[in-house]
Write a protein that holds these residues in place. Structure first.
Motif, PDB file in Angstrom:
ATOM      1  N   THR A 192      61.519  -5.685  14.876  1.00 35.21           N
ATOM      2  CA  THR A 192      61.710  -6.721  15.886  1.00 35.21           C
ATOM      3  C   THR A 192      62.827  -6.305  16.836  1.00 35.21           C
ATOM      4  O   THR A 192      63.688  -5.492  16.489  1.00 35.21           O
ATOM      5  N   SER A 193      62.805  -6.884  18.037  1.00 36.69           N
ATOM      6  CA  SER A 193      63.822  -6.577  19.040  1.00 36.69           C
ATOM      7  C   SER A 193      64.444  -7.856  19.572  1.00 36.69           C
ATOM      8  O   SER A 193      63.764  -8.875  19.717  1.00 36.69           O
ATOM      9  N   GLN A 197      60.348  -8.220  22.734  1.00 38.52           N
ATOM     10  CA  GLN A 197      59.164  -7.400  22.989  1.00 38.52           C
ATOM     11  C   GLN A 197      58.256  -7.345  21.760  1.00 38.52           C
ATOM     12  O   GLN A 197      58.723  -7.269  20.626  1.00 38.52           O
ATOM     13  N   GLU A 198      56.948  -7.398  22.007  1.00 37.10           N
ATOM     14  CA  GLU A 198      55.991  -7.230  20.925  1.00 37.10           C
ATOM     15  C   GLU A 198      56.041  -5.782  20.444  1.00 37.10           C
ATOM     16  O   GLU A 198      56.080  -4.852  21.262  1.00 37.10           O
ATOM     17  N   VAL A 199      56.023  -5.579  19.132  1.00 33.89           N
ATOM     18  CA  VAL A 199      56.067  -4.242  18.561  1.00 33.89           C
ATOM     19  C   VAL A 199      54.816  -4.030  17.719  1.00 33.89           C
ATOM     20  O   VAL A 199      54.431  -4.890  16.925  1.00 33.89           O
ATOM     21  N   ARG A 212      56.407   0.938  18.058  1.00 30.55           N
ATOM     22  CA  ARG A 212      57.029   0.859  19.382  1.00 30.55           C
ATOM     23  C   ARG A 212      56.492  -0.341  20.139  1.00 30.55           C
ATOM     24  O   ARG A 212      55.443  -0.904  19.793  1.00 30.55           O
ATOM     25  N   PRO A 213      57.160  -0.730  21.245  1.00 34.26           N
ATOM     26  CA  PRO A 213      56.611  -1.778  22.116  1.00 34.26           C
ATOM     27  C   PRO A 213      55.657  -1.174  23.141  1.00 34.26           C
ATOM     28  O   PRO A 213      55.460   0.045  23.182  1.00 34.26           O
ATOM     29  N   GLU A 214      55.058  -2.012  23.967  1.00 32.76           N
ATOM     30  CA  GLU A 214      54.101  -1.514  24.957  1.00 32.76           C
ATOM     31  C   GLU A 214      54.786  -0.632  25.988  1.00 32.76           C
ATOM     32  O   GLU A 214      54.267   0.411  26.383  1.00 32.76           O
ATOM     33  N   TRP A 217      61.804   0.341  25.311  1.00 33.05           N
ATOM     34  CA  TRP A 217      62.699  -0.722  24.869  1.00 33.05           C
ATOM     35  C   TRP A 217      63.566  -1.203  26.035  1.00 33.05           C
ATOM     36  O   TRP A 217      63.951  -0.417  26.910  1.00 33.05           O
ATOM     37  N   TRP A 410      48.385   1.458  25.427  1.00 36.14           N
ATOM     38  CA  TRP A 410      48.718   0.389  24.491  1.00 36.14           C
ATOM     39  C   TRP A 410      47.515   0.030  23.616  1.00 36.14           C
ATOM     40  O   TRP A 410      47.649  -0.215  22.424  1.00 36.14           O
TER      41      TRP A 410
END
Length: 419
Positions: A192-193, A197-199, A212-214, A217, A410
């Motif tokens: 999680t961030s 951001q979705e991971v 990773r996110p889309e 970071w 993605w």
């Protein structure tokens, strides 16, 4: 006289026989339990004995985990001693060879735990003592063996806990065993961030999963990796042993753009160009990969030998063997680096591509000249920074060649998830 004697003799024998018979009847009657009154008295006596024994036994109830006889126990914080209806007065934990395992008793004296993670494939013995409110003592013992390396798996991960990395750094986990139940393992991993951001996670193989996110970071955010793999069965009879939380920080947004056609590298920070550096990329015979690459390692000086990446002469000797390459930054596992070059003429940088596939910057032997472009780049870069290479004429770098999963869309990335 003789007749009387005979009669008395017979009389005595008769009395003895009657006495024996009577004795047998009495014994039989006493053991038959047919007398209700006698039976009730026996039960009453047993109940009284049980009650008396209970009064003399401690009410303290000790529980040791893992349970006695366990042979596949966790090495994490599952080992513990607890007590109800009493207080622990002593706990010892030792290995089979008698080595003591330090532990800590809770302030209320109702629990005890070892201070550190246990060793794999090790037998432990636990002896515990407790007292109840009446001062009566209870004892409990257990012996268990922790999971063996052959029956467990661990994941080696990057980045490290507490580190500060660039915006391109994925979470990359390499498992030491092949994972056949990817879904079970992936469910035990959360990333999680603070940016929200979705991971998503992507399996490159049965032993590697990156997350990773889309998009990159968000700069100055915080990322948390939680591994809840203790006891998770990743393959038949093979269990995870990790239970930990890792936090790392994202620094400023630095992305560098290498153009093999113009032979320049533009370094941007938060979207603004902060420096333009002349470079020399791969020669036409040994072109540099194109695509998005993430800095994974930094070396002030390192050795580069052509045999390690397949560059050999006809006699089998390395085409090059430089033992002190300065300011080297790894971009791929296969050997692509952004590095200083002191052996080439200064005139090649910005004008000719001459390398075996790396991106070279002008430098000085010894890696101590603070005025060189390579020194500046090295000191202004951190692991996780992004380098985008274009116009080399080569193919796009493979997403699993280094930390370079950004070369997948993605949709492609999420398609590699097991959940």
């Amino acid at each position: 006289m003789e007749k009387r004697v005979m009669t008395d003799s017979k009389r005595r024998k008769g009395l003895m026989a009657a006495s024996a018979l009577l004795g047998g009847v009495l014994v039989l009657t006493a053991c038959s339990g047919s007398d209700d009154k006698s039976s009730g008295s026996g039960e009453s006596s047993q109940s009284q004995a049980d009650a008396a024994a209970a009064k003399k036994s401690s009410q303290a109830d000790i529980t040791i985990t893992p349970k006695d006889g366990s042979d596949n126990a966790s090495i994490n914080n599952s080992a513990a001693v607890t007590v109800s209806k009493g207080s622990l007065t002593g706990v010892t934990m030792t290995t089979a060879d008698g080595t003591a395992v330090p532990g800590t008793l809770s302030a209320d004296k109702t629990s005890w735990k070892p201070n550190a993670q246990l060793e794999r494939s090790t037998t432990y013995k636990v002896a515990a003592e407790a007292k109840d409110s009446a001062g009566l003592v209870a004892h409990e013992n257990a012996t268990f063996t922790t999971v063996s390396p052959a029956n467990s798996f661990i994941g080696t991960f990057t980045p490290e806990d507490g580190s500060t990395v660039g915006v391109g750094m994925p979470v990359s986990i390499n498992f030491d065993k092949q994972i056949t139940d990817k879904a079970a393992v992936q469910k035990g991993v959360t990333v999680t961030s603070s940016s929200g951001q979705e991971v998503a996670c992507h399996w490159f193989s049965t032993q590697r999963m990156d997350c990773r996110p889309e998009t990159y970071w968000k700069e100055n955010s915080t990322v948390t990796l939680k591994l809840a793999l203790d006891g998770v069965e990743g393959a038949s009879g093979v269990y995870g042993v990790q239970q930990k939380t890792v936090t790392f920080h994202i620094g400023r947004n630095q992305i560098s753009y290498v153009d093999a056609k113009t032979k320049e590298m533009k370094v941007t920070e938060d979207g603004k160009t902060v420096k333009t550096i002349p470079i020399s990329a791969g020669s036409p015979e040994h072109t540099t990969y194109e695509g998005i690459m993430v800095m994974s390692e930094k070396y002030k000086q390192t050795r580069m030998n052509g045999t390690t990446v397949g560059f050999t002469d006809n006699d089998g000797k390395a085409e090059y063997d430089i033992k002190d390459v300065p300011h080297a930054i790894r971009l791929t596992n296969s050997g692509t680096f952004l590095h200083g070059n002191y052996w080439g003429a200064k005139s090649v940088f910005g004008s000719v591509n001459t390398s075996h596939g790396c991106v070279g910057l002008s430098d000085t032997k010894g890696a101590n000249d603070t005025t060189t472009p390579a020194y500046w780049m090295y000191t202004h870069s951190i692991v996780g920074d992004v380098v985008v290479v274009s116009h080399t004429g080569d193919k796009t770098v493979a997403p699993d060649n280094g930390l370079n999963g950004w070369n997948m869309s993605w949709a492609e990335w999420k398609a590699g998830s097991a959940v």
